[in-house]
Design an enzyme around this catalytic site. Sequence first.
Site, mmCIF file in Angstrom:
data_model
loop_
_atom_site.group_PDB
_atom_site.id
_atom_site.type_symbol
_atom_site.label_atom_id
_atom_site.label_comp_id
_atom_site.label_asym_id
_atom_site.label_seq_id
_atom_site.Cartn_x
_atom_site.Cartn_y
_atom_site.Cartn_z
ATOM 1 N N LYS A 133 -8.055 6.479 10.031
ATOM 2 C CA LYS A 133 -9.499 6.273 10.259
ATOM 3 C C LYS A 133 -9.723 6.135 11.757
ATOM 4 C CE LYS A 133 -10.601 3.350 6.221
ATOM 5 N NZ LYS A 133 -10.944 1.958 5.861
ATOM 6 N N GLY B 48 0.768 -1.250 0.000
ATOM 7 C CA GLY B 48 0.000 0.000 0.000
ATOM 8 C C GLY B 48 0.791 1.286 0.000
ATOM 9 N N ASP C 69 -5.938 1.720 10.312
ATOM 10 C CA ASP C 69 -7.314 1.254 10.435
ATOM 11 C C ASP C 69 -7.482 0.731 11.865
ATOM 12 O OD1 ASP C 69 -9.650 0.384 8.390
ATOM 13 O OD2 ASP C 69 -9.332 -1.267 9.752
ATOM 14 N N SER C 70 -7.412 -0.586 12.081
ATOM 15 C CA SER C 70 -7.541 -1.116 13.448
ATOM 16 C C SER C 70 -6.306 -0.793 14.299
ATOM 17 C CB SER C 70 -7.713 -2.634 13.406
ATOM 18 O OG SER C 70 -6.529 -3.249 12.938
ATOM 19 N N ASP D 223 -5.541 -0.366 -2.456
ATOM 20 C CA ASP D 223 -6.279 -1.198 -3.413
ATOM 21 C C ASP D 223 -7.560 -1.781 -2.833
ATOM 22 O OD1 ASP D 223 -4.985 -3.036 -1.591
ATOM 23 O OD2 ASP D 223 -5.487 -4.623 -3.015
HETATM 24 P P1 IMP Z 1 -4.798 -2.190 10.339
HETATM 25 O O1 IMP Z 1 -3.799 -3.243 10.746
HETATM 26 O O2 IMP Z 1 -6.213 -2.633 10.591
HETATM 27 O O3 IMP Z 1 -4.512 -0.819 10.884
HETATM 28 O O4 IMP Z 1 -4.791 -2.193 8.774
HETATM 29 C C1 IMP Z 1 -4.005 -1.459 8.027
HETATM 30 C C2 IMP Z 1 -3.949 -2.070 6.650
HETATM 31 O O5 IMP Z 1 -5.241 -2.465 6.146
HETATM 32 C C3 IMP Z 1 -3.460 -1.020 5.712
HETATM 33 O O6 IMP Z 1 -2.063 -1.057 5.632
HETATM 34 C C4 IMP Z 1 -4.132 -1.400 4.414
HETATM 35 O O7 IMP Z 1 -3.334 -2.333 3.744
HETATM 36 C C5 IMP Z 1 -5.425 -2.039 4.820
HETATM 37 N N1 IMP Z 1 -6.557 -1.094 4.749
HETATM 38 C C6 IMP Z 1 -7.291 -0.635 5.790
HETATM 39 N N2 IMP Z 1 -8.246 0.217 5.374
HETATM 40 C C7 IMP Z 1 -8.117 0.291 4.025
HETATM 41 C C8 IMP Z 1 -8.832 1.030 3.001
HETATM 42 O O8 IMP Z 1 -9.783 1.794 3.232
HETATM 43 N N3 IMP Z 1 -8.403 0.842 1.721
HETATM 44 C C9 IMP Z 1 -7.357 0.025 1.402
HETATM 45 N N4 IMP Z 1 -6.664 -0.667 2.325
HETATM 46 C C10 IMP Z 1 -7.035 -0.542 3.628
HETATM 47 MG MG MG Z 2 -0.766 -1.214 4.276
#
Ligand code: IMP
Ligand code: MG
Length: 186
Positions: free
Chosen positions: A140, A54, A112-113, A168
Site C-alpha cells: 500500500k 498474516g 502498510d506503514s 484478517d
Molecule cells: P506495517 O507495520 O504498518 O507495515 O503493518 C503491517 C502489518 O499490518 C501487516 O503485517 C498486517 O498484519 C497489518 N495490516 C496492514 N494493513 C492491513 C490490511 O489491509 N489488512 C489486514 N492486515 C493489515
Molecule cells: Mg503481517
Amino acid sequence: MGSSLAIPALTKDLVRVLIDADSISRRVDELAHQINDAYANIEGRLILVGVLKGSFILTADLCRKLTIPHVVDFIALSSYSGDRTSGNVRLLMDTRENMEDKHVLIIEDILDSGYTLDYLIRNFKARKPASVKTLVLLDKPDRHTVPVEIDYQGFTIPDVWVVGYGLDYNERYRTLPYIAEMYPQE
Ligand code: IMP
Ligand code: MG
C-alpha cells in the site's frame, strides 16, 4: 472425481474481490521462479521467515513452489498498543534458526506503514546473516511512513483494508481464497 471447493461468497462487510485466487497463484508462481533463479548459486542456506499470522498461507504456498534447498521458519510480532501505525513493534515469538552466515528472506503479507518490516530488517541484520531480503505480497504505497526496501513484491493495492489469503480483520476472513476489500469498520 475432481471435486472442487466452492468459492465463498462475499459477505455484507466486503466490498469486492480485489485479487482472485488464480491471480494470486500465478503471481506466487512468478515470485517463486524469481527466487529460484536469484538463490540458485548461493553458499550457505536460505531461510524463509514467514511473519505470523498474516503470511502463513503465502509462506506455505511459496515454499512448495521453490526448487532450491531452503528452511522454513516463522516469527510473530504485534503492535504494542494495537494501533497499526504506532510503530511500537513487539516480538511475540522469535525464529528458531541461527541466521549467522545464512541467507534470510522475510515473507510478509502486506506493507502498510513499514514499521514492522523496518523493525525486522534491523533486528535480523544484527544477527550477522549473509543477506536479508524481503518479499511482500501486497504493498500500500499511499501509507508508507518509514522507507523500506522490498526485493520481491506481488501486487500494489490502494489504501483500503483487505482480508483473505491469510489477512484478517479481528481474526475473521483469514481463510478466504481470494483477497477482498472491506468496507471501513467502526
Ligand atoms: P506495517 O507495520 O504498518 O507495515 O503493518 C503491517 C502489518 O499490518 C501487516 O503485517 C498486517 O498484519 C497489518 N495490516 C496492514 N494493513 C492491513 C490490511 O489491509 N489488512 C489486514 N492486515 C493489515
Ligand atoms: Mg503481517
